[in-house]
Scaffold this active site. Structure first.
Site, PDB file in Angstrom:
ATOM      1  N   CYS A 248       0.848  -1.188   0.000  1.00 37.69           N
ATOM      2  CA  CYS A 248       0.000   0.000   0.000  1.00 37.69           C
ATOM      3  C   CYS A 248       0.889   1.245   0.000  1.00 37.69           C
ATOM      4  O   CYS A 248       1.750   1.402   0.876  1.00 37.69           O
ATOM      5  CB  CYS A 248      -0.900  -0.007   1.235  1.00 37.69           C
ATOM      6  SG  CYS A 248      -1.753   1.546   1.548  1.00 37.69           S
TER       7      CYS A 248
ATOM      8  N   CYS B 198       0.301   3.372   3.077  1.00 37.86           N
ATOM      9  CA  CYS B 198       0.878   2.739   4.277  1.00 37.86           C
ATOM     10  C   CYS B 198       2.396   2.926   4.296  1.00 37.86           C
ATOM     11  O   CYS B 198       2.993   3.153   5.352  1.00 37.86           O
ATOM     12  CB  CYS B 198       0.561   1.245   4.296  1.00 37.86           C
ATOM     13  SG  CYS B 198      -1.179   0.855   4.091  1.00 37.86           S
TER      14      CYS B 198
ATOM     15  N   ASP C 234      26.265  23.289 -26.717  1.00 29.79           N
ATOM     16  CA  ASP C 234      27.647  23.599 -27.049  1.00 29.79           C
ATOM     17  C   ASP C 234      27.847  23.153 -28.497  1.00 29.79           C
ATOM     18  O   ASP C 234      27.160  22.247 -28.971  1.00 29.79           O
ATOM     19  CB  ASP C 234      28.588  22.832 -26.124  1.00 29.79           C
ATOM     20  CG  ASP C 234      30.034  22.956 -26.557  1.00 29.79           C
ATOM     21  OD1 ASP C 234      30.520  24.094 -26.643  1.00 29.79           O
ATOM     22  OD2 ASP C 234      30.650  21.914 -26.831  1.00 29.79           O
TER      23      ASP C 234
END
Length: 707
Positions: free
Chosen positions: A11, A14, A399
């Site tokens: 869960c 939880c 770059d």
């Protein structure tokens, strides 16, 4: 920090609560309990016995639990854990429960009320016993999560005579637990399949004797034998043999790379045909593959801003829903003269939609899937927060040298004013590893130009950032570099005319001069990468508002490259500090990424909102950037952005589903239309949908870049 595998986390909500409790322990402040990866990352000084006690409150445990004689035996597997071979049992229980429910309905309709009640009760217990057991424990501790809420709701349903719906809710919950477990297990397996590419054994050759050893026993300098079809155990240099090597584990490239003596190889690569003898340059734990896998794992354990907000919201959501459920139960009967039973029923239904699991899961599974999918094609994203940023990019700055171009400069034109030009230039450049220096030294070697015997080594050689070199030869000062490096009084009209010609033709200039005169000029070119133009076009199609090029090269050279590639904005003749200033300016206007080679672009990569490096597994690229393209080209950059945008879209859809279904359910309480079965569908259905939708990220994409 150390990583501990955890079993029984079923869960998301939880898990958050368990993490909070672990954070309160001594040395547990920085501990992270991750539901999606089923791991605890914590200090080695954390009291694991105390952690075990906390995990046991949700029937979870460490994979190698800490033994405690007084509490031994309290660390059994969580009854909801679907990764422990319980899938068939769960399906069987659900099927039996459905059969009992149908029989109960038939029997009740034929007047056998008590018998039907017994059938309903057995079906409910069969599907929901793990929930009841955990919920009862939680009630004694005043802990309110999905198990607690479901237990209260089901007891309430039976108490007010809603046996059928109570049984149906228990069955739906059991089905949801099973599907949610399967979905989460699939996400974890996807990640584990990536981690399984790491080599396990190697054939070490010592004093002519071959011995099969674990990769943990290998050390720098060891020689290993790798036959066709075997994995290369760690990074190294080919000592003997030739072969083609599949480096897809590192770069995501499926095309094998030919390897000969002195070639660099990466651990985890597959030797395709010949036999190779390799001298290891790194222990496995320091190899490119080990760093990549570790960073992928860590990336899935980081929390994004979206996750942090959702977790904070979820913390207050369940208590508010419980308060709302109580109000639904008592306000209509007490203040509006309504009947008690219907509103008790409505309140129980509200309780069922009180768990924020779907909301908590709306982000992490999608992020895990996105990071894992990216890693499979050679895109290393160091955290969910970076994946989120990648999906929100507005500007990308590149770059030029080595990124948009191949970075392999070659001398194309030369203007000689003094005969010592070549010798002086070579002496000043021969100790440097810079690409320009390599090009000039290479040119002199190709043309068999050697320094004269009377010329000594360069003394007091100094590198001037962004300009060039100064040094002393035979007590005479020399300058080498671009125009800024050469004293203005030495640039005659003729020389300036030659310089302008070089610039107009897109050449990179290297001028060599003494204290009194210019000796000569090298004109160098850098070939544009084959894929660069297509990549820039794709980035515009993906919604980039601006593509920018930052370079230290002269304006004419920069503009020539920018025009050919279709770049929106170009800044040339930049010193390293000026690049940083421009990154700051671009970031103020919108979320900006800097793309470079991961070495000399490091300051700009760090300064930008998102640093993207390309480097074919090089240490510098892995260390410095937020996102690493593990190839030597930009071909995968659009794919990285596509995946990030897909993850962003999925998370938005998930949040909409998680909140939308709950809002609809809550609105149904106003006229008293909310039912227990719709409440369970709204809550558990949202959790299932969020999980399954997140897993679609792992499906093949319609368009992939260069492979």
């Amino acid at each position: 920090m150390k990583r501990y595998p955890v079993k029984g986390l079923d869960c998301a909500d939880c898990t958050l609560r368990l993490e909070t409790q672990i954070n309160r322990l001594e040395n547990g402040t920085d501990a992270k309990l991750n539901y999606t990866t089923s791991t605890l990352v914590a200090s080695e000084n954390l009291d694991l016995k105390a952690v075990e006690k906390i995990l046991a409150t949700e029937n979870a445990r460490l994979v190698a639990p800490v033994k405690n004689n007084q509490e031994e035996g309290n660390h059994g597997d969580h009854e909801h854990n679907h990764e422990d071979g319980n899938t068939k049992m769960v399906i069987t229980k659900v099927i039996i429960s459905v059969i009992l429910l149908l029989i109960g309905i038939f029997v009740e309709d034929n007047g056998q009320t008590y018998f039907s009640l017994a059938l309903y009760f057995v079906a409910t217990v069969l599907s929901g016993w793990p929930t009841f057991k955990q919920g009862a424990k939680n009630l004694t501790r005043f802990t309110f999560n999905i198990d607690t809420l479901m237990t209260i709701a089901l007891i309430g349903a039976f108490a007010i005579g809603e046996y059928r719906e109570g049984t149906l809710v228990a069955i739906f919950f059991g089905v949801n637990e099973w599907l949610e477990g399967l979905g989460m297990m699939q996400a974890r397996k996807s990640m584990e399949s990536l981690l399984n590419v790491q080599p396990k054994f190697a054939m070490r050759v010592k004093n002519g004797i071959e011995e099969k050893v674990s990769i943990d026993q290998l050390a720098i300098g060891d020689v290993v034998k790798v036959i066709a079809g075997e994995q290369i155990p760690s990074d190294g240099i080919v000592l003997k043999g030739t072969s083609s090597v599949n480096e897809s584990a590192i770069t995501g490239e499926s095309v094998p790379v030919e390897k000969q003596i002195d070639a660099t190889v990466f651990g985890g690569s597959i030797n395709n045909d010949g036999t190779l003898f390799i001298t290891l340059t790194k222990a496995y734990q320091d190899s490119a593959l080990a760093k990549i896998l570790n960073l992928v794992y860590e990336a899935q354990e980081t929390k994004t801003q979206t996750e942090l907000f959702i977790n904070k919201f979820a913390k207050y959501y369940t208590p508010l829903i419980m308060l709302l459920a109580v109000l639904v139960m008592i306000v209509p009967p007490l203040f509006l003269g309504a009947d008690w039973m219907p509103w008790l029923y409505e309140g129980l239904a509200v309780l069922i939609i009180g768990c924020p699991c779907a909301l908590v899961l709306s982000s992490p599974i999608a992020l895990v899937a996105g990071i894992t999918k990216s890693a499979r094609i050679g895109i290393l994203i160091k955290g969910g927060n970076h994946l989120e940023t990648l999906g929100r990019l507005e500007t990308i700055a590149f770059d030029k040298t080595g990124t948009l171009t191949e970075g392999k400069l070659a001398v194309s034109d030369v203007k000689v004013y003094r005969p010592e030009f070549y010798q002086i230039s070579r002496l000043m450049e021969q100790e440097s590893m810079h690409p320009i220096a390599k090009a000039i030294v290479g040119y002199t070697l190709e043309n068999q130009i050697q320094p004269e015997a009377g010329l000594l080594q360069v003394e007091d050689l100094v590198t001037v950032a962004g300009s060039g070199l100064t040094g002393k030869i035979n007590e005479k000062h020399y300058f080498l570099g671009n125009e800024r490096q050469i004293p203005e009084e030495l640039l005659t009209k003729e020389i300036k005319k030659d310089i302008e010609y070089f610039k107009e033709n897109g050449r990179t200039l290297v001028i060599t001069a003494s204290e009194t005169e210019v000796l000569g000029i090298f004109g160098l070119t850098d070939k544009i990468r084959n894929e660069s133009k297509e990549i820039i076009s794709e980035l515009h199609q993906l919604g980039m508002k601006k593509v920018v090029m930052l370079t230290g090269d002269h304006e004419k050279i920069a503009e020539s490259v920018a025009n050919e590639l279709g770049i929106d904005e170009v800044h040339s003749s930049l010193l390293p500090g000026q690049k940083l200033e421009l990154i700051d300016e671009l970031s103020i206007k919108g979320i900006t990424a800097m793309v470079g080679d991961g070495v000399n672009d490091s300051p700009a990569l760090v300064k930008s909102d998102l640093g993207i490096a390309m480097g074919k597994g090089t240490d510098s690229a892995i260390e410095v950037a937020d996102v690493v393209l593990m190839q030597d080209h930009l071909g995968r950059l659009p794919d990285a952005i596509r995946i990030a945008k897909l993850v962003k879209k999925i998370i938005r859809i998930n949040i909409s589903i998680a909140l939308g279904l709950k809002v609809i359910a809550l609105l149904l309480t106003i006229p008293g239309w909310l039912t227990l079965w719709f409440a369970i569908l709204a809550d558990m259905g949202a959790t299932i949908l969020v999980t399954l939708i997140s897993l679609t990220i792992l499906l093949p994409m319609r368009k992939l870049g260069k492979k």
